[in-house]
Design a protein around this motif. Structure first.
Motif, PDB file in Angstrom:
ATOM      1  N   LYS A 157       5.277   1.822  31.056  1.00 31.11           N
ATOM      2  CA  LYS A 157       5.020   2.959  31.928  1.00 31.11           C
ATOM      3  C   LYS A 157       3.593   2.928  32.449  1.00 31.11           C
ATOM      4  O   LYS A 157       3.336   3.294  33.611  1.00 31.11           O
ATOM      5  CB  LYS A 157       5.281   4.264  31.182  1.00 31.11           C
ATOM      6  CG  LYS A 157       5.050   5.513  32.038  1.00 31.11           C
ATOM      7  CD  LYS A 157       5.352   6.780  31.259  1.00 31.11           C
ATOM      8  CE  LYS A 157       5.161   8.015  32.141  1.00 31.11           C
ATOM      9  NZ  LYS A 157       3.763   8.135  32.632  1.00 31.11           N
ATOM     10  N   SER A 213      10.999 -12.572  31.338  1.00 35.21           N
ATOM     11  CA  SER A 213      12.122 -12.608  30.409  1.00 35.21           C
ATOM     12  C   SER A 213      13.263 -13.412  31.007  1.00 35.21           C
ATOM     13  O   SER A 213      13.447 -13.437  32.226  1.00 35.21           O
ATOM     14  CB  SER A 213      12.596 -11.183  30.099  1.00 35.21           C
ATOM     15  OG  SER A 213      13.774 -11.199  29.332  1.00 35.21           O
ATOM     16  N   ASP A 272      10.703  -5.546  30.074  1.00 33.65           N
ATOM     17  CA  ASP A 272      10.526  -4.101  29.966  1.00 33.65           C
ATOM     18  C   ASP A 272       9.125  -3.761  30.469  1.00 33.65           C
ATOM     19  O   ASP A 272       8.136  -3.992  29.786  1.00 33.65           O
ATOM     20  CB  ASP A 272      10.708  -3.669  28.509  1.00 33.65           C
ATOM     21  CG  ASP A 272      10.659  -2.156  28.346  1.00 33.65           C
ATOM     22  OD1 ASP A 272      10.747  -1.449  29.374  1.00 33.65           O
ATOM     23  OD2 ASP A 272      10.515  -1.694  27.204  1.00 33.65           O
ATOM     24  N   GLU A 317      10.740  -4.012  38.673  1.00 37.26           N
ATOM     25  CA  GLU A 317      11.682  -4.125  37.577  1.00 37.26           C
ATOM     26  C   GLU A 317      12.613  -5.326  37.739  1.00 37.26           C
ATOM     27  O   GLU A 317      13.225  -5.772  36.763  1.00 37.26           O
ATOM     28  CB  GLU A 317      12.499  -2.830  37.468  1.00 37.26           C
ATOM     29  CG  GLU A 317      11.648  -1.587  37.237  1.00 37.26           C
ATOM     30  CD  GLU A 317      12.439  -0.303  37.371  1.00 37.26           C
ATOM     31  OE1 GLU A 317      13.664  -0.403  37.630  1.00 37.26           O
ATOM     32  OE2 GLU A 317      11.859   0.791  37.205  1.00 37.26           O
TER      33      GLU A 317
END
Length: 289
Positions: A186, A176, A183, A136
């Motif tokens: 999942k 990004s 993002d 992340e």
């Protein structure tokens, strides 16, 4: 250390560099939050043994002997490793020490101690979750808006590795310039969770260590899968710093020292993963008269 044991490491060093007999490396305690904090003892100690050897004990596990004394972990457990190749690598670390034992240079021994004693008392699921958190905030996923030169450098150097990773595992990661980062779907996390679950507890110990060094799951997996060399992975993890150095200069010796140190730790972690995730045996040639 016998000549046969020393020769057995040549093949390993071709892939990961001559890290097992590296000289003193000063640790950056602020950045090392994982296995390096779990030292085998004090930072330094006078060498107390002459000979280093390995032997096979119960259950087929291999032990390290300092003279005739069996090596133990900081937690008091018998120091045992799952295969002969890893035992040889660890024994080489101990044999490479001179008058003073510099434990902070013995990365493989420290990783073994961490796996054996498990000081944080975590299981595989917890280790996998910790590793995936780095996805992340992955180094190669966070991009800058300026200056233009750095924007282009990140695109040209990081995008090929990121695309390789997405194609290799059939996932979507993206990048990004937002402070929140990309993002991550999942489905991508589930794919990596399933993949990491195939690793042993020992291998996950090494993989998490590599990820914390590079601050990147993408670069770590690229190196573990041998798509990237250690030198390439380290350089890509320091891309912004290298860009700033080229434009503003640096203290040359400090830069070289930090780079060498990061390479040594990263190489040791990658070697540890390979030696604990494969069936490693040492082949010996029969001498003929």
């Amino acid at each position: 250390m016998t000549a046969a044991m020393s020769r057995s490491l040549v093949r390993l060093q071709r892939h990961f560099g001559n890290i097992l007999s590296a000289g003193p490396i000063c640790p950056r305690n602020q950045q090392i939050r994982f296995a390096s904090n779990y030292s085998t003892a004090a930072a330094e100690r006078k060498r107390f043994y002459q000979d280093v050897s390995i032997s096979q004990g119960e259950g087929g596990l291999f032990e390290i002997n300092l003279d005739r004394r069996k090596l133990k972990t900081p937690g008091g457990k018998l120091f045992t490793v799952p295969n002969e190749a890893l035992a040889i690598a660890v024994a080489t670390e101990w044999d490479a020490q001179r008058d003073t034992l510099k434990f902070y240079t013995m990365h493989l021994s420290t990783l073994c101690n961490t796996a054996l004693d498990n000081p944080t008392q975590r299981n595989k699921e917890q280790m996998i979750s910790a590793a995936l958190k780095y996805l992340e905030t992955d180094t190669v996923c966070y991009r800058v808006d300026e200056p233009h030169g750095l924007v282009e450098l990140q695109k040209n150097e990081w995008d090929p590795v990121l695309h390789w990773m997405e194609n290799r595992y059939n996932v979507t990661i993206g990048s990004s310039s937002s402070i929140l980062g990309p993002d991550i779907p999942k489905a991508t996390k589930d794919t990596f969770r399933q993949h990491l679950n195939s690793y042993s507890f020992w291998s996950l110990t090494g993989l998490e260590y590599v990820i914390t060094q590079l601050k990147s799951v993408v670069l770590s997996m690229g190196m573990i899968d041998r798509h990237l060399t250690v030198e390439q992975a380290v350089l890509l993890s320091r891309l912004e710093e290298e860009y700033q150095i080229q434009h503003w200069g640096n203290v040359e010796w400090a830069h070289d020292y930090d780079t060498y140190e990061l390479r040594a730790r990263t190489a040791a972690g990658a070697l540890f993963v390979h030696l604990t995730s494969e069936s490693s045996t040492v082949k010996r040639k029969l001498l003929q008269d």
